[in-house]
Design a protein around this motif. Sequence first.
Motif, short mmCIF file in Angstrom:
data_model
loop_
_atom_site.label_atom_id
_atom_site.label_comp_id
_atom_site.label_asym_id
_atom_site.label_seq_id
_atom_site.Cartn_x
_atom_site.Cartn_y
_atom_site.Cartn_z
N ASN A 128 0.83 -1.21 0.00
CA ASN A 128 0.00 0.00 0.00
C ASN A 128 0.86 1.26 0.00
N ALA A 129 1.92 1.24 0.79
CA ALA A 129 2.80 2.41 0.86
C ALA A 129 3.38 2.74 -0.50
N ILE A 130 3.83 1.71 -1.23
CA ILE A 130 4.39 1.95 -2.57
C ILE A 130 3.30 2.36 -3.56
N ARG A 131 2.15 1.71 -3.46
CA ARG A 131 1.06 1.96 -4.42
C ARG A 131 0.55 3.40 -4.33
N TYR A 132 0.49 3.94 -3.13
CA TYR A 132 -0.13 5.26 -2.95
C TYR A 132 0.87 6.37 -2.63
N THR A 133 2.13 6.15 -3.02
CA THR A 133 3.15 7.19 -2.88
C THR A 133 3.67 7.54 -4.26
N GLY A 134 3.41 8.75 -4.70
CA GLY A 134 3.84 9.17 -6.03
C GLY A 134 5.29 9.57 -6.09
N SER A 135 5.78 10.18 -5.02
CA SER A 135 7.18 10.60 -4.96
C SER A 135 7.59 10.68 -3.49
N GLY A 136 8.90 10.57 -3.28
CA GLY A 136 9.39 10.66 -1.91
C GLY A 136 9.94 9.34 -1.44
N SER A 137 9.63 8.97 -0.21
CA SER A 137 10.26 7.79 0.39
C SER A 137 9.29 7.02 1.27
N ILE A 138 9.72 5.82 1.62
CA ILE A 138 8.97 4.92 2.51
C ILE A 138 9.93 4.45 3.60
N LEU A 139 9.44 4.37 4.80
CA LEU A 139 10.25 3.94 5.94
C LEU A 139 9.72 2.62 6.49
N LEU A 140 10.62 1.66 6.68
CA LEU A 140 10.34 0.42 7.40
C LEU A 140 11.32 0.36 8.56
N GLY A 141 10.81 0.44 9.76
CA GLY A 141 11.71 0.47 10.90
C GLY A 141 11.06 -0.03 12.17
N CYS A 142 11.85 -0.11 13.23
CA CYS A 142 11.37 -0.63 14.52
C CYS A 142 11.83 0.29 15.64
N ARG A 143 11.05 0.28 16.71
CA ARG A 143 11.39 1.08 17.89
C ARG A 143 10.97 0.30 19.13
N ARG A 144 11.86 0.24 20.11
CA ARG A 144 11.55 -0.47 21.37
C ARG A 144 10.61 0.38 22.22
N ARG A 145 9.54 -0.26 22.70
CA ARG A 145 8.55 0.41 23.55
C ARG A 145 8.35 -0.45 24.81
N GLY A 146 9.29 -0.35 25.76
CA GLY A 146 9.19 -1.15 26.98
C GLY A 146 9.33 -2.63 26.65
N GLU A 147 8.29 -3.41 26.96
CA GLU A 147 8.31 -4.85 26.70
C GLU A 147 7.73 -5.17 25.33
#
Length: 481
Positions: free
Chosen positions: A229-248
């Motif tokens: 979906n991110a690629i399909r509905y982004t005409g220009s720019g970038s996409i981020l795939l990442g992780c962040r620790r939130r406690g447990e």
Amino acid sequence: MVDDTESRDPDGESPWQLHEARLMAENARLRRICDALIERVEESNMAPTAPYAAFQHSVVLAEQVRERTQALREANQQLLEEIEVRRRVEARLREATAKAERASISKTKFVAAVSHDLMQPLNAARLFTSALQDAPDQNTDFMLTHINTALHDLESLITTLADASKLDAGVVTAEPVVFPLRRLLDVLAEEYKQMAAHEGLRLRYVPTSAVVRSDPQLLNRVMRNLLSNAIRYTGSGSILLGCRRRGEQVEVVVADTGIGIGEDQIEDIFQEFKRGKQAVKYHERGLGLGLSIVEKISRILDHPLSVTSRLHRGSRFSLRLPVATLSAAEQRSLAPATEGAVSLAGQPVWVVDNDAAIRAGMRTLLQRWGCEVVVAESLAALRRQVDTRQDPALALIMDYHLDPHSDDGLAVAQRINDGRQVPLPVIMVTADREQPLKQRCARRGHTLLYKPLKPMKLKLALQQALGQGGVSAPEAPASSR
């Protein structure tokens, strides 16, 4: 569903109505008795010469009044409880009726959407195939690219429909295991980086060392939907795939700089066959099931899903996964067998499939990787070409559903390995996604791949087989069993 129309009396009254009428009649009878008793007490005029008898008479009447009043109170309470039960049943009936109506509407939309969207890529593929046949030497690469795109769209639609039907049927269950999250996300990042680059976009990936507890296959389906979906509905720019620790927990994020979603539409995007207004204008193909599938799977996994978005600025979807710890045995089982890419050149591979077109396609693909390929439609045909008891092979690629009146792929693989001193690694290929088959393959240690088969997954499975022991060396014939 409860139906009170099945047992009506000749006058057309339901059991509920008859019961309520009886309670009301009993209530009125008790009231009349109480009124009569009270009247008797008030009108009683005992002779003044018999005070004790008058006292006794008053006590008896008072007791009768108390008993009848208690009976009246209990009858009223029973009537109230019966009315409350009936109210709840009627509420459930209304809810069930509304749900059935929504399902009927959804089914109608489903049929209309499928009939159109499945035909679109098929029609495109047919046009390009016809053009290729008429002029085989002109614009071959261009036409083959469009055929591949059309077939990819068709595969995506069919996979989406299969996922949606299984989720609605309630047959999808999570099988959580502990695994390094990076093991899943690294593969997705590499795959979708290429897809993003093809669309002129940049995919930025922030890896993680976190170990989580989840169902890898279901989580993979969710992440693929979000990234697509991110690629399909982004005409220009970038996409981020990442992780962040939130406690447990670990928060997995897919963010984009695309068209975004209006605040008034965020609740609707998770409903079946609903797409945002901008999405419909931006990309015409799609059933509107992707985010519905994401939401349903996230509930099955018990991974909280959240979304924030600004129109024309982009969207951010995130899942929260529980952090876990790998045992020593799990660490050993997940350790990579080899480093870097593994060449398959010169490796013998056996393929058993009853479909001639699939055998031809599998031969062509494996030969491109340098494999020495033997293909057969049955065990008997395979044994006419090789000695299955001792000839070396890297792996046995088996179709699960063979001819209707013959053994299935698991049985054929078992018969081959029963005759060998060292069993061959087995790669089972099937369109059957039912849980029992998955469990049977896991018990036997077979790799399970689903149709439509992704070539890179097959190549990875063969490379893993090579890294875990290489080609079986020639062996002496095993004793018959």
